[in-house]
Motif scaffolding. Structure first.
Motif, PDB file in Angstrom:
ATOM      1  N   THR A 273      -8.440  -5.139  13.070  1.00 13.59           N
ATOM      2  CA  THR A 273      -7.453  -4.712  12.085  1.00 13.59           C
ATOM      3  C   THR A 273      -6.026  -4.929  12.570  1.00 13.59           C
ATOM      4  O   THR A 273      -5.796  -5.134  13.759  1.00 13.59           O
TER       5      THR A 273
ATOM      6  N   SER B  10      -6.144   5.950   4.221  1.00  9.12           N
ATOM      7  CA  SER B  10      -6.022   5.555   2.823  1.00  9.12           C
ATOM      8  C   SER B  10      -4.913   4.525   2.644  1.00  9.12           C
ATOM      9  O   SER B  10      -5.100   3.492   2.004  1.00  9.12           O
TER      10      SER B  10
ATOM     11  N   ILE C 198      -5.926   1.178   3.933  1.00  5.72           N
ATOM     12  CA  ILE C 198      -6.883   0.509   3.049  1.00  5.72           C
ATOM     13  C   ILE C 198      -6.177  -0.048   1.824  1.00  5.72           C
ATOM     14  O   ILE C 198      -6.492  -1.136   1.344  1.00  5.72           O
TER      15      ILE C 198
ATOM     16  N   ARG D 113      -4.670  -3.314   2.861  1.00  2.00           N
ATOM     17  CA  ARG D 113      -5.640  -4.367   3.124  1.00  2.00           C
ATOM     18  C   ARG D 113      -6.338  -4.815   1.853  1.00  2.00           C
ATOM     19  O   ARG D 113      -6.579  -6.010   1.651  1.00  2.00           O
ATOM     20  N   LEU D 114      -6.631  -3.838   0.974  1.00  2.00           N
ATOM     21  CA  LEU D 114      -7.278  -4.204  -0.288  1.00  2.00           C
ATOM     22  C   LEU D 114      -6.318  -5.012  -1.159  1.00  2.00           C
ATOM     23  O   LEU D 114      -6.718  -5.999  -1.778  1.00  2.00           O
TER      24      LEU D 114
ATOM     25  N   LEU E  76     -17.150  -1.489   0.172  1.00  2.00           N
ATOM     26  CA  LEU E  76     -15.816  -1.525   0.772  1.00  2.00           C
ATOM     27  C   LEU E  76     -15.751  -0.602   1.985  1.00  2.00           C
ATOM     28  O   LEU E  76     -15.184  -0.955   3.025  1.00  2.00           O
TER      29      LEU E  76
ATOM     30  N   TYR F  41     -14.789  -1.884   5.778  1.00  2.00           N
ATOM     31  CA  TYR F  41     -13.636  -1.440   6.544  1.00  2.00           C
ATOM     32  C   TYR F  41     -14.010  -0.393   7.602  1.00  2.00           C
ATOM     33  O   TYR F  41     -13.144   0.098   8.325  1.00  2.00           O
TER      34      TYR F  41
ATOM     35  N   VAL G 131     -11.414   5.040   0.641  1.00  2.00           N
ATOM     36  CA  VAL G 131     -11.566   3.899  -0.263  1.00  2.00           C
ATOM     37  C   VAL G 131     -11.263   4.324  -1.694  1.00  2.00           C
ATOM     38  O   VAL G 131     -10.533   3.650  -2.420  1.00  2.00           O
TER      39      VAL G 131
ATOM     40  N   ALA H 264      -7.626   4.766  -2.169  1.00  2.00           N
ATOM     41  CA  ALA H 264      -6.949   3.467  -2.214  1.00  2.00           C
ATOM     42  C   ALA H 264      -7.125   2.828  -3.585  1.00  2.00           C
ATOM     43  O   ALA H 264      -6.169   2.276  -4.151  1.00  2.00           O
TER      44      ALA H 264
END
Lengths: 219, 219
Positions: B2, B11, B14, B17-18, B38, B42, B49, B52
Motif C-alpha cells: 500500500t 476508511s 480505502i 484507493r477505491l 473489496l 484490501y 469498505v 468508503a
DNA sequence: GACTCACAGATTGTATAAAATCTACGGTGA
DNA sequence: TCACCGTAGATTTTATACAATCTGTGAGTC
C-alpha cells in the motif's frame, strides 16, 4: 414513538431524524454529537448512527474530525451568502431548461404543492414550511435534465431551510414567499419563461435579504 | 503493497484507493462492487469498505441501492454537459473573487504546481495528470472565500478527471492544457482578472470539446 | 513556578458475528 | 404452458466486542 417507517434501512431513517433534529434546533451549531448517546437515544447500535453522520457531513450539516467526533457545523455569514449566490445562479438555469417542457400535469402538480404550502402557512406549521418550499422549487426544475445540478440544489435548499429556521420563520416573510410562488406558477403557465427566471432571482434574493436582516448584519 | 499511509483512518485510505481504482478503469462503469470482495482485496473488514462506498456515493462515483449493493455510476452524455456547464459557471466566479487577493506567494505556488504539471506531462504520467490539474485549478480559487462552492468544485474536478481519463488523455490535449494554464498564471500576475476569467471559460470549454469529440458525439 | 511525561478515562475506529433482505431456482397447481 | 409460491443461497445491514486514539490530569523534574 417513531414515524411510520418509510425507509429501507435504519441508517436512512436516522439520517432523516438527525437532520430534522438539527433543523429544528435540537442540536444547535457547535454541539458535539456523540455516537454512543445518539445510538441510545434512537435505540440502535452505533453503526447506523456512524453512517448517518457521514451522510450528514456530505450534506454539510456536520463536520467530522477523525478520532474526535462530529460537530454540528456553524452557520457563517460567509456561507449564507455563498449558498444564496449559488441558488441565484443555479436555480434560474434549471428553470430555463425545465419550464419550456412543462405539460399541463406539471403545472397542476405545482398548484397542488402550492395548496399544501398555503395550508401549512395558515396552520403556522413551521416544520412543514421548509420541506414544502423545497418540494416546490424542485418541482419547478423537474424537467431540467441536469442531474448533477439537481443534487447540488437539493443540498442547497436543505441548507437554506436550516438557515431560515434560525429566524423562526416570521409569518410575514412566509406570506411573501407564498405570493411569489403563485406568481412563478402564473408566469410559467403563461409561457413567460425569461420573466419567470428574473422573478425567481428576485424571489431568492428576497429570502436572502430577510435572512440577513434577522441575522442583524444586512450586507 | 500500500501507499505510504498518510490517512488518519482506514476508511479514508480505502476511499482514496477505491476512487483511484475507478478513475483508472479497474472498475468500469456498471460494475457491481461487493463489500466482501473489496474487504478481502484490501485486507480489512467490511466496515471501512462500507463507509468508503458511502463517501464515494456522495462524490458521485457509485450508486448505492439498499440491500442490493454499490454500482459504479455510468457516465451519461447528459451529465458530462451538466458537469462542464457547472464548471464554466462556478469556476470563473471563484477566480473573480480569488485572483484580486493573490499575494506573490500565491503566484509562486501556482508556478510550482505548473512545474510539476509539465514534468508529469513530459513523463506521460497519466495518473498524476488529473490530480495536478485539479490542484492547479483549486489553487487558483484558494482566496475565493466561498466554502460551499469550493467543495462543489472539488467534486466537479474529480468527476471531470474521471471523464477525461476515459479518452486515455491524448498527449496533444494535455499540451494545450499546459499552455493554457501558463496563460492563466500570466494574466493573473498581470492583474488582468476579467480577461483571466474569460480565458478560464475558454479553457474549460476546450476540455469539454476535446472530450465530446473523443466520445464521438460532438454536440 | 513552569514544563514534560505518563497514565486513566472517554470516545471513536475496526473486526467479527448474527439478523434481515433480496434474488434465483424449482416445484406445484390451474 | 404459464403463473404463483416457497425455499436456499448469497449479499447487505445491524449488533456486539475489541483495539486504537485522543484529552485531560497530576506527579515529577529542571
Amino acid at each position: 414513538m417513531t414515524a411510520p417507517l418509510k425507509h429501507r434501512t435504519l441508517s436512512a431513517a436516522i439520517v432523516d431524524r438527525l437532520r430534522t433534529a438539527i433543523l429544528d434546533g435540537s442540536h444547535p451549531a457547535g454541539t458535539q454529537l456523540r455516537q454512543d448517546a445518539l445510538a441510545e437515544t434512537y435505540g440502535v447500535s452505533r453503526i447506523p448512527v456512524r453512517e448517518a453522520l457521514f451522510q450528514l457531513e456530505a450534506e454539510g450539516f456536520v463536520r467530522i474530525v477523525p478520532h474526535k467526533g462530529a460537530i454540528v457545523s456553524e452557520l457563517s455569514l460567509e456561507e449564507v451568502n455563498d449558498v444564496f449566490d449559488l441558488r441565484a445562479l443555479l436555480e434560474p438555469r434549471m428553470l430555463a431548461s425545465s419550464a419550456p417542457r412543462f405539460e399541463d400535469s406539471d403545472l397542476a402538480g405545482l398548484d397542488a404543492i402550492q395548496g399544501r404550502f398555503e395550508a401549512a402557512i395558515a396552520a403556522g406549521d413551521v416544520a412543514q414550511w421548509g420541506a414544502i418550499n423545497a418540494e416546490f422549487h424542485l418541482a419547478l426544475y423537474a424537467k431540467a435534465n441536469q442531474p448533477r445540478t439537481q443534487s447540488i440544489v437539493v443540498a442547497l435548499l436543505q441548507t437554506s431551510d436550516r438557515y431560515t429556521r434560525v429566524q423562526l420563520s416570521n409569518t410575514e416573510a412566509m406570506g411573501v414567499a407564498e405570493l411569489e410562488h403563485a406568481e412563478l406558477i402564473r408566469l410559467c403557465r403563461a409561457g413567460a419563461f425569461a420573466e419567470a427566471g428574473r422573478f425567481l432571482v428576485h424571489h431568492i434574493e428576497a429570502v436572502r435579504r430577510d435572512l440577513l436582516r434577522v441575522l442583524g448584519r444586512a450586507a
